[in-house]
Design a protein around this motif. Structure first.
Motif, mmCIF file in Angstrom:
data_model
loop_
_atom_site.group_PDB
_atom_site.id
_atom_site.type_symbol
_atom_site.label_atom_id
_atom_site.label_comp_id
_atom_site.label_asym_id
_atom_site.label_seq_id
_atom_site.Cartn_x
_atom_site.Cartn_y
_atom_site.Cartn_z
ATOM 1 N N ALA A 5 0.852 -1.193 0.000
ATOM 2 C CA ALA A 5 0.000 0.000 0.000
ATOM 3 C C ALA A 5 0.883 1.236 0.000
ATOM 4 N N LEU A 6 0.423 2.276 -0.681
ATOM 5 C CA LEU A 6 1.104 3.564 -0.692
ATOM 6 C C LEU A 6 0.235 4.568 0.055
ATOM 7 N N ILE A 7 0.830 5.320 0.957
ATOM 8 C CA ILE A 7 0.092 6.359 1.682
ATOM 9 C C ILE A 7 0.779 7.691 1.402
ATOM 10 N N LEU A 8 0.015 8.626 0.868
ATOM 11 C CA LEU A 8 0.571 9.889 0.371
ATOM 12 C C LEU A 8 0.513 10.967 1.446
ATOM 13 N N CYS A 9 1.680 11.375 1.931
ATOM 14 C CA CYS A 9 1.753 12.325 3.049
ATOM 15 C C CYS A 9 2.655 13.519 2.757
ATOM 16 N N ALA A 10 2.815 13.868 1.487
ATOM 17 C CA ALA A 10 3.776 14.913 1.131
ATOM 18 C C ALA A 10 3.176 16.318 1.093
ATOM 19 N N GLY A 11 1.856 16.431 1.155
ATOM 20 C CA GLY A 11 1.201 17.722 0.948
ATOM 21 C C GLY A 11 1.494 18.760 2.022
ATOM 22 N N PHE A 12 1.286 20.025 1.664
ATOM 23 C CA PHE A 12 1.531 21.138 2.580
ATOM 24 C C PHE A 12 0.373 21.368 3.551
ATOM 25 N N GLY A 13 -0.824 20.913 3.214
ATOM 26 C CA GLY A 13 -1.971 21.152 4.088
ATOM 27 C C GLY A 13 -2.315 22.623 4.212
ATOM 28 N N LYS A 14 -2.195 23.366 3.103
ATOM 29 C CA LYS A 14 -2.391 24.815 3.150
ATOM 30 C C LYS A 14 -3.791 25.214 3.595
ATOM 31 N N ARG A 15 -4.802 24.428 3.251
ATOM 32 C CA ARG A 15 -6.183 24.769 3.611
ATOM 33 C C ARG A 15 -6.467 24.531 5.086
ATOM 34 N N LEU A 16 -5.477 23.995 5.808
ATOM 35 C CA LEU A 16 -5.638 23.757 7.247
ATOM 36 C C LEU A 16 -4.723 24.647 8.080
ATOM 37 N N MET A 17 -4.101 25.628 7.439
ATOM 38 C CA MET A 17 -3.312 26.610 8.178
ATOM 39 C C MET A 17 -4.227 27.384 9.123
ATOM 40 N N PRO A 18 -3.797 27.775 10.330
ATOM 41 C CA PRO A 18 -2.417 27.682 10.833
ATOM 42 C C PRO A 18 -2.085 26.357 11.537
ATOM 43 N N LEU A 19 -3.027 25.400 11.602
ATOM 44 C CA LEU A 19 -2.759 24.136 12.306
ATOM 45 C C LEU A 19 -1.570 23.399 11.704
ATOM 46 N N THR A 20 -1.407 23.513 10.404
ATOM 47 C CA THR A 20 -0.355 22.756 9.728
ATOM 48 C C THR A 20 0.957 23.527 9.576
ATOM 49 N N GLU A 21 1.084 24.615 10.324
ATOM 50 C CA GLU A 21 2.366 25.325 10.305
ATOM 51 C C GLU A 21 3.462 24.463 10.924
ATOM 52 N N ASN A 22 3.092 23.703 11.956
ATOM 53 C CA ASN A 22 4.070 22.881 12.663
ATOM 54 C C ASN A 22 3.709 21.406 12.715
ATOM 55 N N ILE A 23 2.511 21.060 12.236
ATOM 56 C CA ILE A 23 2.065 19.667 12.234
ATOM 57 C C ILE A 23 1.662 19.281 10.820
ATOM 58 N N PRO A 24 2.241 18.228 10.264
ATOM 59 C CA PRO A 24 1.789 17.796 8.931
ATOM 60 C C PRO A 24 0.350 17.321 8.990
ATOM 61 N N LYS A 25 -0.384 17.534 7.923
ATOM 62 C CA LYS A 25 -1.810 17.207 7.917
ATOM 63 C C LYS A 25 -2.077 15.770 8.352
ATOM 64 N N ALA A 26 -1.236 14.848 7.926
ATOM 65 C CA ALA A 26 -1.450 13.429 8.246
ATOM 66 C C ALA A 26 -1.399 13.141 9.739
ATOM 67 N N LEU A 27 -0.825 14.057 10.528
ATOM 68 C CA LEU A 27 -0.726 13.840 11.974
ATOM 69 C C LEU A 27 -1.768 14.629 12.763
ATOM 70 N N LEU A 28 -2.678 15.307 12.092
ATOM 71 C CA LEU A 28 -3.804 15.920 12.792
ATOM 72 C C LEU A 28 -4.718 14.816 13.325
ATOM 73 N N LYS A 29 -5.380 15.104 14.430
ATOM 74 C CA LYS A 29 -6.206 14.085 15.083
ATOM 75 C C LYS A 29 -7.695 14.375 14.972
ATOM 76 N N VAL A 30 -8.478 13.326 14.806
ATOM 77 C CA VAL A 30 -9.929 13.356 14.921
ATOM 78 C C VAL A 30 -10.307 12.155 15.790
ATOM 79 N N ASN A 31 -11.129 12.373 16.800
ATOM 80 C CA ASN A 31 -11.448 11.289 17.749
ATOM 81 C C ASN A 31 -10.186 10.727 18.399
ATOM 82 N N GLU A 32 -9.222 11.617 18.682
ATOM 83 C CA GLU A 32 -7.983 11.256 19.385
ATOM 84 C C GLU A 32 -7.099 10.286 18.616
#
Length: 232
Positions: A5-32
């Protein structure tokens, strides 16, 4: 049987700024639980033996996260390089690291869960029985939590097309064959280029998901997802 399996985690996550200034989108949490872990849990349920992850923006944080957790499958992490390769280039870079021919590809933006296991297995059966080179998991716009998402494709009798309607959304899950990249001279390109070529040849197929579609589109949708007590 899909092994990689390939999991794509290279994106900038610009639409989630400022949360993604220091956290890559793939590491954001939902339901902990992080979006990346949702993807890992799904491939584990599917019996995948090896996962290849691509990174670019804040890639060291994703690498460290993987190193600090244990999984029942092999994980390899690869940087896109000096510049981001876009979706098609990122996939091409990963599949060249493997001797396999067919790959499950996941975008961690979608909130994957074990309910997708049977759906993806059915999609896998169709992929091999049709001797396809690419199948996309689509969902009707009516099932999208984010009502602002527009459709990407139409789907009828497994065949994917495009017109002014486009009632189906790409969920971020596909199965793809390495052969589709053999004539690609460009290093940086979107996966849509391959899809459009296949549509013109009437060769792109799809499978419809019956599940409610939760996708971390932007900051507004992410906040709404956090407000839900329990999604699944």
């Amino acid at each position: 049987k899909l092994k990689n399996a390939l999991i794509l985690c290279a994106g900038f996550g610009k639409r989630l700024m400022p949360l993604t200034e220091n956290i890559p989108k793939a590491l954001l949490k939902v339901n902990e639980i992080t979006l990346l872990e949702n993807s890992f849990n799904l491939v584990n349920e599917l019996g995948i033996s090896k996962v290849l992850v691509n990174t670019f923006y804040l890639g060291n944080k994703i690498t460290n996260f993987i190193k600090n957790n244990r999984y029942d499958f092999e994980i390899e992490v690869y940087e896109d390089g000096k510049e981001i390769l876009n979706t098609g280039g990122g996939i091409n870079n990963l599949i060249n690291k493997s001797s396999e021919e067919n790959f499950l590809v996941l975008n961690p933006d979608t909130l994957w869960n074990k309910d997708y296991v049977e759906i993806i297995k059915k999609m896998e059966e169709i992929y091999f029985s049709q001797k396809s080179s690419n199948i996309l998991l689509l969902v009707n716009r009516d099932k999208s939590f984010d009502k602002n998402l527009i459709g990407d494709f139409n789907l009828e009798f497994l065949k994917i097309s495009k017109n002014e309607k486009n009632n189906f959304i790409y969920t971020g899950c596909q199965i793809i064959n390495k052969s589709l990249f053999k004539d690609k001279s460009k290093k940086i390109f979107p996966i849509n280029e391959i899809w459009d070529e296949l549509i013109l040849e009437n060769k792109l197929i799809g499978f419809e998901s019956s599940l409610k579609f939760y996708h971390v589109t932007d900051l507004n949708i992410y906040k709404k997802l956090l407000e839900l007590n329990k999604i699944f």
